[in-house]
Motif scaffolding. Sequence first.
Motif, PDB file in Angstrom:
ATOM      1  N   VAL A 196       0.828  -1.214   0.000  1.00  0.00           N
ATOM      2  CA  VAL A 196       0.000   0.000   0.000  1.00  0.00           C
ATOM      3  C   VAL A 196       0.859   1.260   0.000  1.00  0.00           C
ATOM      4  CG1 VAL A 196      -1.941  -1.135   1.133  1.00  0.00           C
ATOM      5  CG2 VAL A 196      -0.179  -0.040   2.528  1.00  0.00           C
ATOM      6  N   GLN A 197       2.168   1.106   0.175  1.00  0.00           N
ATOM      7  CA  GLN A 197       3.105   2.210   0.053  1.00  0.00           C
ATOM      8  C   GLN A 197       4.143   1.869  -1.013  1.00  0.00           C
ATOM      9  OE1 GLN A 197       4.205   2.364   4.425  1.00  0.00           O
ATOM     10  NE2 GLN A 197       4.156   4.557   3.981  1.00  0.00           N
ATOM     11  N   GLU A 198       4.745   2.912  -1.563  1.00  0.00           N
ATOM     12  CA  GLU A 198       5.818   2.674  -2.515  1.00  0.00           C
ATOM     13  C   GLU A 198       7.042   2.116  -1.797  1.00  0.00           C
ATOM     14  OE1 GLU A 198       6.857   5.578  -5.409  1.00  0.00           O
ATOM     15  OE2 GLU A 198       4.812   6.326  -5.601  1.00  0.00           O
ATOM     16  N   THR A 253       6.595   7.740  -0.092  1.00  0.00           N
ATOM     17  CA  THR A 253       6.497   8.447  -1.363  1.00  0.00           C
ATOM     18  C   THR A 253       7.877   8.598  -1.984  1.00  0.00           C
ATOM     19  OG1 THR A 253       4.578   9.669  -0.562  1.00  0.00           O
ATOM     20  CG2 THR A 253       5.716  10.553  -2.492  1.00  0.00           C
ATOM     21  N   HIS A 313       4.000   0.822  -7.831  1.00  0.00           N
ATOM     22  CA  HIS A 313       2.993   1.877  -7.815  1.00  0.00           C
ATOM     23  C   HIS A 313       1.766   1.319  -7.091  1.00  0.00           C
ATOM     24  CE1 HIS A 313       4.510   4.428 -11.498  1.00  0.00           C
ATOM     25  NE2 HIS A 313       5.293   4.508 -10.429  1.00  0.00           N
ATOM     26  N   PRO A 314       1.479   1.798  -5.899  1.00  0.00           N
ATOM     27  CA  PRO A 314       0.317   1.279  -5.163  1.00  0.00           C
ATOM     28  C   PRO A 314      -1.006   1.462  -5.906  1.00  0.00           C
ATOM     29  CG  PRO A 314       1.773   2.495  -3.693  1.00  0.00           C
ATOM     30  CD  PRO A 314       2.271   2.736  -5.085  1.00  0.00           C
ATOM     31  N   SER A 315      -1.063   2.380  -6.849  1.00  0.00           N
ATOM     32  CA  SER A 315      -2.284   2.569  -7.649  1.00  0.00           C
ATOM     33  C   SER A 315      -2.594   1.349  -8.511  1.00  0.00           C
ATOM     34  CB  SER A 315      -2.122   3.801  -8.554  1.00  0.00           C
ATOM     35  OG  SER A 315      -1.114   3.558  -9.536  1.00  0.00           O
ATOM     36  N   GLY A 316      -1.558   0.528  -8.739  1.00  0.00           N
ATOM     37  CA  GLY A 316      -1.726  -0.646  -9.588  1.00  0.00           C
ATOM     38  C   GLY A 316      -1.324  -0.410 -11.022  1.00  0.00           C
ATOM     39  N   ASN A 317      -1.172   0.850 -11.413  1.00  0.00           N
ATOM     40  CA  ASN A 317      -0.775   1.191 -12.784  1.00  0.00           C
ATOM     41  C   ASN A 317       0.744   1.313 -12.845  1.00  0.00           C
ATOM     42  OD1 ASN A 317      -0.303   2.260 -15.297  1.00  0.00           O
ATOM     43  ND2 ASN A 317      -1.678   4.008 -15.074  1.00  0.00           N
ATOM     44  N   SER A 322       6.211   7.426 -14.248  1.00  0.00           N
ATOM     45  CA  SER A 322       5.943   8.860 -14.208  1.00  0.00           C
ATOM     46  C   SER A 322       7.156   9.618 -14.732  1.00  0.00           C
ATOM     47  CB  SER A 322       5.651   9.292 -12.765  1.00  0.00           C
ATOM     48  OG  SER A 322       6.829   9.134 -11.977  1.00  0.00           O
ATOM     49  N   GLY A 358       3.204  -3.025 -10.972  1.00  0.00           N
ATOM     50  CA  GLY A 358       1.800  -2.717 -10.728  1.00  0.00           C
ATOM     51  C   GLY A 358       1.086  -3.891 -10.093  1.00  0.00           C
ATOM     52  N   SER A 359      -0.250  -3.873 -10.142  1.00  0.00           N
ATOM     53  CA  SER A 359      -1.022  -4.928  -9.469  1.00  0.00           C
ATOM     54  C   SER A 359      -0.985  -6.255 -10.231  1.00  0.00           C
ATOM     55  CB  SER A 359      -2.473  -4.485  -9.290  1.00  0.00           C
ATOM     56  OG  SER A 359      -3.041  -4.151 -10.551  1.00  0.00           O
TER      57      SER A 359
END
Length: 227
Positions: A124-126, A149, A178-182, A186, A214-215
């Motif tokens: 859940v964290q980088e 972060t 990337h906790p976003s899953g994507n 960047s 990612g996820s």
Amino acid sequence: MSVKNIKEFPIEMQPRERLEEKGVDYLTNQELLAIALRTGSKNKNVLTLSQEVLSHFDNLYDLKMASLNELMNISGIGRVKAIEIQAILELGKRISNASQIKHGQIYSSAFLGEQLILEMKDYVQEHLLVIYLNAKNEVIKKQTIFIGTLNQSVAHPREIFRIAVKVSAARLIVVHNHPSGNPQPSDHDRLFTKRLTDCGKLIGIEVLDHLVIGSDSYVSFQESSQM
């Protein structure tokens, strides 16, 4: 010199203080042995006792092979100090014979990426992870450098390459999730990769790849020709 207690020596002549100030390579055999023995005998300070131990043998190899009885025949060396010396010598032999532990071999970014998806997809964290490799791409160390972060203030090449030099790595792979899953990199990911690659070139340690996890998928900078 008639000084009996090592603490009576000027501070710059005391072995422990010299080690802290100058580094272990700077000390003589006498000083190193004095640190290991810690104390002298009833009539000798530890530096004098250490020199007598060394003088008793023709060379360090003979000292390494000395038995307990041989050591105890030296004036000022009793049973306890003889045991301490033998333990120190044996540890030195074992360290000398030790080899760097290997943790498998990296065959491709795809192989590594699939493994790391399973390991990192639920974070859940980088996490910034670095895999250090020898010249044969064998893993000699795997270490999480940062959690949180990922930004320029924390993700600095200095710590990454400090460890690389310490373990004598020939190359390394950087990984973060990337906790976003994507897993799409960047702009900061690209800048960070360039900084690392440039630093690696300067000191002769190759940055093989940067994987973004990612996820259920990953992006490899190497595979996507972004390095």
